[in-house]
Design a protein around this motif. Structure first.
Motif, PDB file in Angstrom:
ATOM      1  N   UNK A  32      85.647   1.294 -11.880  1.00  0.00           N
ATOM      2  CA  UNK A  32      84.962   0.048 -11.551  1.00  0.00           C
ATOM      3  C   UNK A  32      85.054  -0.925 -12.724  1.00  0.00           C
ATOM      4  N   UNK A  33      84.913  -0.415 -13.930  1.00  0.00           N
ATOM      5  CA  UNK A  33      85.051  -1.266 -15.114  1.00  0.00           C
ATOM      6  C   UNK A  33      86.421  -1.936 -15.122  1.00  0.00           C
ATOM      7  N   UNK A  34      87.458  -1.186 -14.812  1.00  0.00           N
ATOM      8  CA  UNK A  34      88.812  -1.745 -14.756  1.00  0.00           C
ATOM      9  C   UNK A  34      88.915  -2.816 -13.671  1.00  0.00           C
ATOM     10  N   UNK A  35      88.346  -2.541 -12.511  1.00  0.00           N
ATOM     11  CA  UNK A  35      88.361  -3.508 -11.409  1.00  0.00           C
ATOM     12  C   UNK A  35      87.709  -4.821 -11.826  1.00  0.00           C
ATOM     13  N   UNK A  36      86.517  -4.754 -12.388  1.00  0.00           N
ATOM     14  CA  UNK A  36      85.756  -5.960 -12.727  1.00  0.00           C
ATOM     15  C   UNK A  36      86.413  -6.711 -13.887  1.00  0.00           C
ATOM     16  N   UNK A  37      86.792  -5.985 -14.915  1.00  0.00           N
ATOM     17  CA  UNK A  37      87.412  -6.642 -16.082  1.00  0.00           C
ATOM     18  C   UNK A  37      88.727  -7.317 -15.712  1.00  0.00           C
ATOM     19  N   UNK A  38      89.511  -6.692 -14.863  1.00  0.00           N
ATOM     20  CA  UNK A  38      90.803  -7.282 -14.511  1.00  0.00           C
ATOM     21  C   UNK A  38      90.658  -8.408 -13.500  1.00  0.00           C
ATOM     22  N   UNK A  39      89.431  -8.670 -13.071  1.00  0.00           N
ATOM     23  CA  UNK A  39      89.173  -9.755 -12.119  1.00  0.00           C
ATOM     24  C   UNK A  39      88.055 -10.671 -12.616  1.00  0.00           C
ATOM     25  N   UNK A  40      88.220 -11.124 -13.863  1.00  0.00           N
ATOM     26  CA  UNK A  40      87.355 -12.142 -14.476  1.00  0.00           C
ATOM     27  C   UNK A  40      85.924 -11.698 -14.729  1.00  0.00           C
ATOM     28  N   UNK A  41      85.690 -10.436 -14.969  1.00  0.00           N
ATOM     29  CA  UNK A  41      84.334  -9.954 -15.203  1.00  0.00           C
ATOM     30  C   UNK A  41      84.162  -9.353 -16.586  1.00  0.00           C
ATOM     31  N   UNK A  42      82.912  -9.120 -16.935  1.00  0.00           N
ATOM     32  CA  UNK A  42      82.572  -8.527 -18.219  1.00  0.00           C
ATOM     33  C   UNK A  42      82.132  -7.079 -18.018  1.00  0.00           C
ATOM     34  N   UNK A  43      81.991  -6.373 -19.131  1.00  0.00           N
ATOM     35  CA  UNK A  43      81.524  -4.994 -19.054  1.00  0.00           C
ATOM     36  C   UNK A  43      80.101  -4.943 -18.492  1.00  0.00           C
ATOM     37  N   UNK A  44      79.265  -5.870 -18.892  1.00  0.00           N
ATOM     38  CA  UNK A  44      77.888  -5.892 -18.387  1.00  0.00           C
ATOM     39  C   UNK A  44      77.864  -6.145 -16.881  1.00  0.00           C
ATOM     40  N   UNK A  45      78.722  -7.028 -16.404  1.00  0.00           N
ATOM     41  CA  UNK A  45      78.793  -7.289 -14.967  1.00  0.00           C
ATOM     42  C   UNK A  45      79.279  -6.037 -14.228  1.00  0.00           C
ATOM     43  N   UNK A  46      80.215  -5.324 -14.831  1.00  0.00           N
ATOM     44  CA  UNK A  46      80.707  -4.080 -14.225  1.00  0.00           C
ATOM     45  C   UNK A  46      79.565  -3.069 -14.122  1.00  0.00           C
ATOM     46  N   UNK A  80      81.950  -1.668  -4.577  1.00  0.00           N
ATOM     47  CA  UNK A  80      82.002  -2.486  -5.797  1.00  0.00           C
ATOM     48  C   UNK A  80      82.883  -3.709  -5.605  1.00  0.00           C
ATOM     49  N   UNK A  81      83.991  -3.534  -4.931  1.00  0.00           N
ATOM     50  CA  UNK A  81      84.895  -4.661  -4.670  1.00  0.00           C
ATOM     51  C   UNK A  81      84.182  -5.746  -3.880  1.00  0.00           C
ATOM     52  N   UNK A  82      83.491  -5.352  -2.818  1.00  0.00           N
ATOM     53  CA  UNK A  82      82.755  -6.329  -1.994  1.00  0.00           C
ATOM     54  C   UNK A  82      81.654  -7.012  -2.811  1.00  0.00           C
ATOM     55  N   UNK A  83      80.902  -6.209  -3.569  1.00  0.00           N
ATOM     56  CA  UNK A  83      79.832  -6.798  -4.392  1.00  0.00           C
ATOM     57  C   UNK A  83      80.394  -7.774  -5.409  1.00  0.00           C
ATOM     58  N   UNK A  84      81.514  -7.415  -6.031  1.00  0.00           N
ATOM     59  CA  UNK A  84      82.091  -8.290  -7.056  1.00  0.00           C
ATOM     60  C   UNK A  84      82.604  -9.589  -6.457  1.00  0.00           C
ATOM     61  N   UNK A  85      83.276  -9.509  -5.326  1.00  0.00           N
ATOM     62  CA  UNK A  85      83.762 -10.731  -4.683  1.00  0.00           C
ATOM     63  C   UNK A  85      82.603 -11.625  -4.261  1.00  0.00           C
ATOM     64  N   UNK A  86      81.524 -11.013  -3.820  1.00  0.00           N
ATOM     65  CA  UNK A  86      80.336 -11.780  -3.450  1.00  0.00           C
ATOM     66  C   UNK A  86      79.770 -12.493  -4.683  1.00  0.00           C
ATOM     67  N   UNK A  87      79.717 -11.776  -5.817  1.00  0.00           N
ATOM     68  CA  UNK A  87      79.214 -12.391  -7.052  1.00  0.00           C
ATOM     69  C   UNK A  87      80.128 -13.507  -7.531  1.00  0.00           C
ATOM     70  N   UNK A  88      81.418 -13.320  -7.408  1.00  0.00           N
ATOM     71  CA  UNK A  88      82.345 -14.385  -7.797  1.00  0.00           C
ATOM     72  C   UNK A  88      82.097 -15.622  -6.951  1.00  0.00           C
ATOM     73  N   UNK A  89      81.864 -15.425  -5.661  1.00  0.00           N
ATOM     74  CA  UNK A  89      81.562 -16.547  -4.774  1.00  0.00           C
ATOM     75  C   UNK A  89      80.278 -17.255  -5.166  1.00  0.00           C
ATOM     76  N   UNK A 106      94.878  -8.623  -6.861  1.00  0.00           N
ATOM     77  CA  UNK A 106      95.586  -7.372  -7.130  1.00  0.00           C
ATOM     78  C   UNK A 106      94.828  -6.161  -6.612  1.00  0.00           C
ATOM     79  N   UNK A 107      93.789  -6.394  -5.855  1.00  0.00           N
ATOM     80  CA  UNK A 107      92.982  -5.290  -5.345  1.00  0.00           C
ATOM     81  C   UNK A 107      93.794  -4.460  -4.364  1.00  0.00           C
ATOM     82  N   UNK A 108      94.637  -5.145  -3.604  1.00  0.00           N
ATOM     83  CA  UNK A 108      95.458  -4.437  -2.633  1.00  0.00           C
ATOM     84  C   UNK A 108      96.307  -3.368  -3.327  1.00  0.00           C
ATOM     85  N   UNK A 109      96.924  -3.737  -4.466  1.00  0.00           N
ATOM     86  CA  UNK A 109      97.733  -2.775  -5.210  1.00  0.00           C
ATOM     87  C   UNK A 109      96.873  -1.640  -5.749  1.00  0.00           C
TER      88      UNK A 109
END
Length: 188
Positions: A32-46, A80-89, A106-109
């Motif tokens: 999850x940390x990798x997902x969030x960091x690689x998509x404009x997020x911080x460790x705290x957000x992860x 986590x992906x859904x929550x993160x996209x919601x937060x980005x929105x 890059x989530x698809x990959x």
């Protein structure tokens, strides 16, 4: 092997075992940390997103009739992906719909990688079940139940830990042969 571990974790979480919950938390957080960091997020957000997902998972497991139909990692990743996209929105860093953004981010990959790993784990589980006794139990005791070679030696009646270790090595070699034989048959 992986599904067996997931089933154990779910059963222990149902029994409100805090050790199992901590293990769940530790084992999937890096993904999850990798997902969030690689998509404009911080460790705290992860950490925040992951905490929310683990709580949601815990609550679902406690519901009567809940059946896990995929690996825990897949379930947590999707939540986590859904929550993160919601937060980005909400932060106006994301405009569009979730499905379009999955490809963009890059989530698809990453999901393809998760699915490929799940297929490998499934093959490994099948290979392990085809291994036979005592090899299957020795490997499960060592790698899943985290038993020492001394404990395995005693359990299976080997004269010492070195003999048990040699047997474990032979079992691993047999498992590798089975795994790669099925892998070559179905390279998908």
């Amino acid at each position: 092997m992986a599904y067996y571990f997931d089933e154990l974790i779910v059963a222990e979480i149902r029994n409100k075992n805090e050790v199992a919950l901590r293990e769940l938390y530790k084992s999937h957080y890096p993904m999850v940390l990798n997902l969030i960091r690689s998509n404009n997020g911080t460790e705290q957000e992860a950490k925040d997103v992951y905490q929310e997902a683990v709580i949601a998972f815990y609550e679902r497991v406690q519901q009567e009739g809940f059946v896990l139909t995929c690996k825990i990692s897949t379930y947590l990743y999707a939540v986590c992906r859904r929550l993160w996209l919601k937060r980005l929105g909400e932060k106006k860093r994301y405009h569009g719909n979730i499905e379009e953004t999955e490809t963009f981010l890059g989530i698809e990959e990453e999901m393809e990688t998760v699915e490929e790993n799940e297929m490998k784990f499934e093959r490994m589980r099948e290979s392990l079940s085809g291994l036979g006794e005592p090899c299957r139990s020795i490997l499960e005791d060592f790698y899943i139940r985290d038993l020492s070679m001394e404990a395995i030696s005693t359990k299976f009646g080997y004269t010492n830990a070195d003999n048990a270790k040699n047997q474990k090595y032979k079992c691993l070699q047999r498992l590798k042969k089975l795994f790669f034989a099925t892998y070559k048959e179905d390279p998908s």
